[in-house]
Scaffold this active site. Structure first.
Site, PDB file in Angstrom:
ATOM      1  N   GLN A 106       0.858  -1.191   0.000  1.00  0.00           N
ATOM      2  CA  GLN A 106       0.000   0.000   0.000  1.00  0.00           C
ATOM      3  C   GLN A 106       0.894   1.241   0.000  1.00  0.00           C
ATOM      4  O   GLN A 106       0.902   2.029   0.943  1.00  0.00           O
ATOM      5  CB  GLN A 106      -0.910  -0.018   1.229  1.00  0.00           C
ATOM      6  CG  GLN A 106      -1.851  -1.227   1.263  1.00  0.00           C
ATOM      7  CD  GLN A 106      -2.808  -1.166   2.436  1.00  0.00           C
ATOM      8  OE1 GLN A 106      -3.489  -0.157   2.647  1.00  0.00           O
ATOM      9  NE2 GLN A 106      -2.863  -2.239   3.205  1.00  0.00           N
ATOM     10  N   HIS A 139       8.927  -4.063  -1.173  1.00  0.00           N
ATOM     11  CA  HIS A 139       8.066  -4.249  -2.340  1.00  0.00           C
ATOM     12  C   HIS A 139       8.167  -3.065  -3.294  1.00  0.00           C
ATOM     13  O   HIS A 139       8.148  -3.237  -4.515  1.00  0.00           O
ATOM     14  CB  HIS A 139       6.618  -4.436  -1.890  1.00  0.00           C
ATOM     15  CG  HIS A 139       5.653  -4.625  -3.013  1.00  0.00           C
ATOM     16  ND1 HIS A 139       5.657  -5.744  -3.812  1.00  0.00           N
ATOM     17  CD2 HIS A 139       4.660  -3.823  -3.484  1.00  0.00           C
ATOM     18  CE1 HIS A 139       4.705  -5.641  -4.727  1.00  0.00           C
ATOM     19  NE2 HIS A 139       4.090  -4.488  -4.548  1.00  0.00           N
ATOM     20  N   ASP A 180       5.817  -9.849 -14.068  1.00  0.00           N
ATOM     21  CA  ASP A 180       5.057  -8.700 -14.549  1.00  0.00           C
ATOM     22  C   ASP A 180       6.039  -7.601 -14.951  1.00  0.00           C
ATOM     23  O   ASP A 180       7.232  -7.673 -14.652  1.00  0.00           O
ATOM     24  CB  ASP A 180       4.060  -8.182 -13.498  1.00  0.00           C
ATOM     25  CG  ASP A 180       4.722  -7.926 -12.157  1.00  0.00           C
ATOM     26  OD1 ASP A 180       5.794  -7.294 -12.125  1.00  0.00           O
ATOM     27  OD2 ASP A 180       4.165  -8.381 -11.134  1.00  0.00           O
ATOM     28  N   LYS A 203       0.781  -9.803 -17.554  1.00  0.00           N
ATOM     29  CA  LYS A 203      -0.573 -10.226 -17.180  1.00  0.00           C
ATOM     30  C   LYS A 203      -1.546  -9.065 -17.256  1.00  0.00           C
ATOM     31  O   LYS A 203      -1.199  -7.919 -16.989  1.00  0.00           O
ATOM     32  CB  LYS A 203      -0.584 -10.849 -15.788  1.00  0.00           C
ATOM     33  CG  LYS A 203      -0.132  -9.955 -14.644  1.00  0.00           C
ATOM     34  CD  LYS A 203      -0.280 -10.694 -13.320  1.00  0.00           C
ATOM     35  CE  LYS A 203       0.187  -9.839 -12.150  1.00  0.00           C
ATOM     36  NZ  LYS A 203       1.642  -9.804 -12.014  1.00  0.00           N
ATOM     37  N   ASP A 233       1.895 -14.481  -2.316  1.00  0.00           N
ATOM     38  CA  ASP A 233       0.803 -14.474  -1.343  1.00  0.00           C
ATOM     39  C   ASP A 233      -0.069 -15.720  -1.514  1.00  0.00           C
ATOM     40  O   ASP A 233       0.141 -16.728  -0.865  1.00  0.00           O
ATOM     41  CB  ASP A 233      -0.004 -13.189  -1.496  1.00  0.00           C
ATOM     42  CG  ASP A 233      -0.962 -12.957  -0.348  1.00  0.00           C
ATOM     43  OD1 ASP A 233      -1.201 -13.886   0.441  1.00  0.00           O
ATOM     44  OD2 ASP A 233      -1.504 -11.840  -0.225  1.00  0.00           O
ATOM     45  N   ALA A 235      -0.315 -17.389  -4.417  1.00  0.00           N
ATOM     46  CA  ALA A 235       0.392 -18.197  -5.425  1.00  0.00           C
ATOM     47  C   ALA A 235      -0.417 -18.470  -6.686  1.00  0.00           C
ATOM     48  O   ALA A 235       0.027 -19.233  -7.539  1.00  0.00           O
ATOM     49  CB  ALA A 235       0.871 -19.531  -4.824  1.00  0.00           C
ATOM     50  N   GLY A 236      -1.570 -17.850  -6.829  1.00  0.00           N
ATOM     51  CA  GLY A 236      -2.389 -18.082  -8.019  1.00  0.00           C
ATOM     52  C   GLY A 236      -1.704 -17.599  -9.289  1.00  0.00           C
ATOM     53  O   GLY A 236      -1.600 -18.342 -10.280  1.00  0.00           O
ATOM     54  N   THR A 237      -1.230 -16.355  -9.285  1.00  0.00           N
ATOM     55  CA  THR A 237      -0.559 -15.797 -10.456  1.00  0.00           C
ATOM     56  C   THR A 237       0.725 -16.557 -10.764  1.00  0.00           C
ATOM     57  O   THR A 237       1.043 -16.825 -11.927  1.00  0.00           O
ATOM     58  CB  THR A 237      -0.235 -14.308 -10.221  1.00  0.00           C
ATOM     59  OG1 THR A 237      -1.451 -13.606  -9.961  1.00  0.00           O
ATOM     60  CG2 THR A 237       0.450 -13.700 -11.429  1.00  0.00           C
TER      61      THR A 237
END
Length: 338
Positions: A106, A139, A180, A203, A233, A235-237
Site C-alpha cells: 500500500q 516491495h 510482470d 498479465k 501471497d 500463489a495463483g498468479t
C-alpha cells in the site's frame, strides 16, 4: 567505532527462529557469545501487547528483529511497543530489523479515498523512537523516501544468485522471468548476476485478484525458467505463469521469491503446480505446512542480516553486502564459492 559497547539484539514473537539464527551468526563473526536480550512480549486477556525488558540497555546499540507478517497488526504493535520500552530505558540507538516489511504493497493511492498505509507505518515507526530501518527487498523501493531516518534495503538477488549457481550447474539454458512488467528491474538484477537472458510474463487483470490473460514477452523455448519476485501471497498468479511458460516451450519452471507470505490456498496450489521448485527466504517464519511441502525450499537470511547488523554497529558499509566477493564468504558454509 561508535562510543558504545556491543550490539544487542532483541526479538518480538514474529520470527524467533530467525532472531536466534542471527544471534548465532553474530557470535561467529564477533568471536563471543551473542544472545537475544532477555525480555517478555506477551498479551493481556483483551489482546493488548505488554513488553518487559529484563536486561540493562542504557547506552546500548539496540537492534529489534521483527517481521510485520501475519498477524501483521499484532506484530507491528509488538515492534512499536518494544521500541518504546527501549527508548524509555535510555537505549542509545534503536534500529528496527524488519526482514518482511508489511503494508509495503500500500505504497500509493490506486483510486480515490484510499490510504497510503506504508507511509502511515513509516510515521508510526519513527514516532516510536526508531532511528534506523534495516529490511529486505522492499516491495516498492520508494518507501525508503517515506522515512526521514536512514533505511538500509538489503537485496535477496545476490543470495539467490549463489543458490542458482549451486543448484543449476550449467546455466547455458537458464532464463530469468519477471512475472510482470513492474518486476523487470528485480529480474534483470538476478539475470545479470548469473549471466542469463530475461523474459517477461505480462498479465492483464479484469478485476483485482483475477488474471484474465497472460502473454510471454521473449522466447522461452528449451529454457529452464526461473521466475523472480519479491512476494508470493496466494500463489495463483505464480502457478498460472508457470503453466503459461511450459505452454510456450519451457522445459521446466522454478521460482525464487523473497517473502513467502503463502496465505489461503497457496500451499495446495504450489504442491499441485507444474513448478519443479519454489525457493523462498525465512524472512517470514515458515509454517509446518511450508516446511513439509515437497517442492518448497528455504534459503536462510541469518548470514546477511547478522553481517549487516555488525556493519551498522561498526559504521562500515552495508552496500558491500550486495557484492558476490563480500557475500560469498558469509555463505561459505552453504554454497561453494569456486
Amino acid at each position: 567505532m561508535p562510543n558504545i559497547t556491543e550490539p544487542k539484539l532483541i526479538s518480538g514473537n514474529a520470527n524467533k527462529p530467525l532472531a536466534n539464527a542471527v544471534a548465532r551468526r553474530m557470535s561467529m563473526h564477533r568471536g563471543m557469545n551473542v544472545t537475544p536480550v532477555d525480555a517478555r512480549v506477551e498479551r493481556f486477556n483483551d489482546g493488548e501487547v505488554f513488553v518487559e525488558v529484563f536486561e540493562n540497555v542504557r547506552g546500548e546499540d539496540m537492534f529489534i528483529l521483527q517481521s510485520t507478517s501475519r498477524p501483521a497488526n499484532d506484530n507491528l504493535m509488538e515492534l512499536l511497543i518494544i521500541a518504546d520500552a527501549l527508548r524509555r530505558s535510555s537505549a542509545q540507538r534503536i534500529t528496527a530489523v524488519i526482514p518482511y516489511f508489511g503494508y509495503a504493497r500500500q505504497d500509493r493511492r490506486m483510486k480515490a479515498r484510499t490510504p497510503i498505509s506504508a507511509k502511515l507505518v513509516a510515521n508510526m515507526l519513527t514516532g516510536a523512537g526508531i532511528e534506523r530501518i534495516l529490511t529486505l527487498d522492499l516491495h516498492a523501493t520508494q518507501i525508503q523516501g517515506f522515512f526521514d531516518i536512514p533505511v538500509d534495503n538489503l537485496y535477496a538477488s545476490p543470495v539467490f544468485a549463489l543458490d542458482v549457481k549451486s543448484q543449476f550447474g550449467d546455466l547455458s539454458d537458464v532464463m530469468v522471468i519477471s512475472p510482470d512488467v513492474g518486476g523487470v528491474s528485480r529480474a534483470r538484477e538476478l539475470a545479470k548476476r548469473i549471466g542469463a537472458p530475461m523474459a517477461i510474463v505480462d498479465k492483464r487483470r479484469e478485476k483485482a485478484g483475477e488474471v484474465a490473460e497472460m502473454t510471454v514477452i521473449g522466447d522461452v523455448t528449451g529454457k529452464r525458467c526461473i521466475i523472480v519476485d519479491d512476494i508470493c501471497d496466494t500463489a495463483g498468479t505464480l502457478c498460472k505463469a508457470a503453466e503459461v511458460l511450459l505452454e510456450h516451450g519451457a522445459t521446466e519452471v522454478h521460482s525464487y521469491i523473497t517473502h513467502g507470505v503463502l496465505s489461503g490456498p497457496a500451499i495446495e496450489r504450489v504442491s499441485n503446480s507444474v513448478m519443479k521448485s519454489l525457493v523462498i527466504t525465512d524472512s517470514i517464519q515458515p509454517t509446518e505446512a511450508v516446511k513439509n511441502c515437497p517442492n518448497i525450499r528455504i534459503v536462510p537470511t541469518a548470514p546477511i542480516f547478522a553481517q549487516a547488523i555488525l556493519n551498522i554497529w561498526s559504521g562500515t558499509s552495508v552496500s558491500s553486502l550486495f557484492e558476490t566477493d563480500t557475500l560469498g564468504p558469509i555463505y561459505e558454509g552453504l554454497y561453494s564459492t569456486d
